[in-house]
Design a protein around this motif. Sequence first.
Motif, PDB file in Angstrom:
ATOM      1  N   MET A   1      25.375 108.025 -25.308  1.00  0.00           N
ATOM      2  CA  MET A   1      24.302 108.858 -24.831  1.00  0.00           C
ATOM      3  C   MET A   1      23.471 108.041 -23.859  1.00  0.00           C
ATOM      4  O   MET A   1      23.220 106.859 -24.067  1.00  0.00           O
ATOM      5  N   ALA A   2      23.043 108.691 -22.810  1.00  0.00           N
ATOM      6  CA  ALA A   2      22.101 108.091 -21.866  1.00  0.00           C
ATOM      7  C   ALA A   2      20.757 108.767 -22.068  1.00  0.00           C
ATOM      8  O   ALA A   2      20.678 109.986 -22.214  1.00  0.00           O
ATOM      9  N   VAL A   3      19.705 107.970 -22.095  1.00  0.00           N
ATOM     10  CA  VAL A   3      18.348 108.496 -22.208  1.00  0.00           C
ATOM     11  C   VAL A   3      17.554 107.929 -21.039  1.00  0.00           C
ATOM     12  O   VAL A   3      17.416 106.715 -20.912  1.00  0.00           O
ATOM     13  N   VAL A   4      17.065 108.810 -20.182  1.00  0.00           N
ATOM     14  CA  VAL A   4      16.258 108.389 -19.042  1.00  0.00           C
ATOM     15  C   VAL A   4      14.799 108.444 -19.461  1.00  0.00           C
ATOM     16  O   VAL A   4      14.266 109.509 -19.752  1.00  0.00           O
ATOM     17  N   GLY A   5      14.190 107.277 -19.545  1.00  0.00           N
ATOM     18  CA  GLY A   5      12.803 107.170 -19.967  1.00  0.00           C
ATOM     19  C   GLY A   5      12.717 106.593 -21.370  1.00  0.00           C
ATOM     20  O   GLY A   5      13.073 107.244 -22.346  1.00  0.00           O
ATOM     21  N   LEU A   6      12.283 105.364 -21.486  1.00  0.00           N
ATOM     22  CA  LEU A   6      12.203 104.692 -22.784  1.00  0.00           C
ATOM     23  C   LEU A   6      10.995 105.135 -23.592  1.00  0.00           C
ATOM     24  O   LEU A   6      10.880 104.815 -24.768  1.00  0.00           O
ATOM     25  N   GLY A   7      10.140 105.941 -23.007  1.00  0.00           N
ATOM     26  CA  GLY A   7       9.026 106.499 -23.766  1.00  0.00           C
ATOM     27  C   GLY A   7       9.514 107.365 -24.908  1.00  0.00           C
ATOM     28  O   GLY A   7       8.772 107.703 -25.822  1.00  0.00           O
ATOM     29  N   ILE A  22      22.243 104.119 -24.165  1.00  0.00           N
ATOM     30  CA  ILE A  22      21.712 103.360 -23.049  1.00  0.00           C
ATOM     31  C   ILE A  22      20.433 104.047 -22.595  1.00  0.00           C
ATOM     32  O   ILE A  22      20.439 105.228 -22.259  1.00  0.00           O
ATOM     33  N   PHE A  23      19.350 103.301 -22.633  1.00  0.00           N
ATOM     34  CA  PHE A  23      18.065 103.794 -22.143  1.00  0.00           C
ATOM     35  C   PHE A  23      17.863 103.263 -20.730  1.00  0.00           C
ATOM     36  O   PHE A  23      18.027 102.061 -20.484  1.00  0.00           O
ATOM     37  N   ASP A  56      15.608 102.264 -11.385  1.00  0.00           N
ATOM     38  CA  ASP A  56      15.558 103.700 -11.113  1.00  0.00           C
ATOM     39  C   ASP A  56      16.843 104.333 -11.657  1.00  0.00           C
ATOM     40  O   ASP A  56      17.942 104.000 -11.203  1.00  0.00           O
ATOM     41  N   ALA A  57      16.719 105.229 -12.613  1.00  0.00           N
ATOM     42  CA  ALA A  57      17.895 105.833 -13.261  1.00  0.00           C
ATOM     43  C   ALA A  57      18.786 106.563 -12.272  1.00  0.00           C
ATOM     44  O   ALA A  57      19.997 106.610 -12.448  1.00  0.00           O
ATOM     45  N   ARG A  58      18.195 107.128 -11.225  1.00  0.00           N
ATOM     46  CA  ARG A  58      19.029 107.815 -10.227  1.00  0.00           C
ATOM     47  C   ARG A  58      20.002 106.847  -9.576  1.00  0.00           C
ATOM     48  O   ARG A  58      21.111 107.226  -9.214  1.00  0.00           O
ATOM     49  N   LEU A  59      19.621 105.598  -9.456  1.00  0.00           N
ATOM     50  CA  LEU A  59      20.492 104.599  -8.839  1.00  0.00           C
ATOM     51  C   LEU A  59      21.386 103.915  -9.865  1.00  0.00           C
ATOM     52  O   LEU A  59      22.567 103.689  -9.618  1.00  0.00           O
ATOM     53  N   THR A  60      20.845 103.581 -11.021  1.00  0.00           N
ATOM     54  CA  THR A  60      21.625 102.843 -12.010  1.00  0.00           C
ATOM     55  C   THR A  60      22.664 103.718 -12.719  1.00  0.00           C
ATOM     56  O   THR A  60      23.718 103.220 -13.120  1.00  0.00           O
ATOM     57  N   PHE A  69      29.203 109.663 -20.247  1.00  0.00           N
ATOM     58  CA  PHE A  69      28.262 110.049 -21.301  1.00  0.00           C
ATOM     59  C   PHE A  69      28.562 111.452 -21.818  1.00  0.00           C
ATOM     60  O   PHE A  69      28.844 112.355 -21.053  1.00  0.00           O
ATOM     61  N   GLY A  70      28.490 111.602 -23.136  1.00  0.00           N
ATOM     62  CA  GLY A  70      28.617 112.921 -23.737  1.00  0.00           C
ATOM     63  C   GLY A  70      27.324 113.715 -23.621  1.00  0.00           C
ATOM     64  O   GLY A  70      27.333 114.939 -23.673  1.00  0.00           O
ATOM     65  N   LEU A  71      26.227 112.996 -23.463  1.00  0.00           N
ATOM     66  CA  LEU A  71      24.916 113.638 -23.377  1.00  0.00           C
ATOM     67  C   LEU A  71      23.976 112.749 -22.566  1.00  0.00           C
ATOM     68  O   LEU A  71      23.983 111.531 -22.739  1.00  0.00           O
ATOM     69  N   ILE A  72      23.204 113.363 -21.683  1.00  0.00           N
ATOM     70  CA  ILE A  72      22.162 112.669 -20.937  1.00  0.00           C
ATOM     71  C   ILE A  72      20.849 113.378 -21.227  1.00  0.00           C
ATOM     72  O   ILE A  72      20.727 114.584 -21.016  1.00  0.00           O
ATOM     73  N   VAL A  73      19.878 112.628 -21.740  1.00  0.00           N
ATOM     74  CA  VAL A  73      18.555 113.173 -22.038  1.00  0.00           C
ATOM     75  C   VAL A  73      17.594 112.672 -20.962  1.00  0.00           C
ATOM     76  O   VAL A  73      17.488 111.460 -20.750  1.00  0.00           O
TER      77      VAL A  73
END
Length: 95
Positions: A1-7, A22-23, A56-60, A69-73
């Motif tokens: 799973m990818a999570v954009v934003g560690l908050g 992966i955060f 920047d998640a858009r780049l990484t 990823f099965g899921l991106i949050v």
Amino acid sequence: MAVVGLGNGSMACHGTVDQGFIFYEIDPAVERIAREARLFTYLKDCPPTVEVILGDARLTLKREADGHFGLIVLDAFSSDSIPLHFITREAIKLY
């Protein structure tokens, strides 16, 4: 799973031992705070393997293979609005 934003580090507790999360976080200060044991323990105490990628998640996210990823949050908001660069056609295609 990818999570954009560690908050949203508590997402790590929704995983299992055999999963990897992966955060993606743009602000190094947010990662330091998330790893401060007297404040938060999600990253070290929750079951899945956790990695934090700064930038920047858009780049990484582009570095990952298609379908990795099965899921991106997406939980990377400024104030009370969705950043427009997260909902462009190009961004949706990336996800």
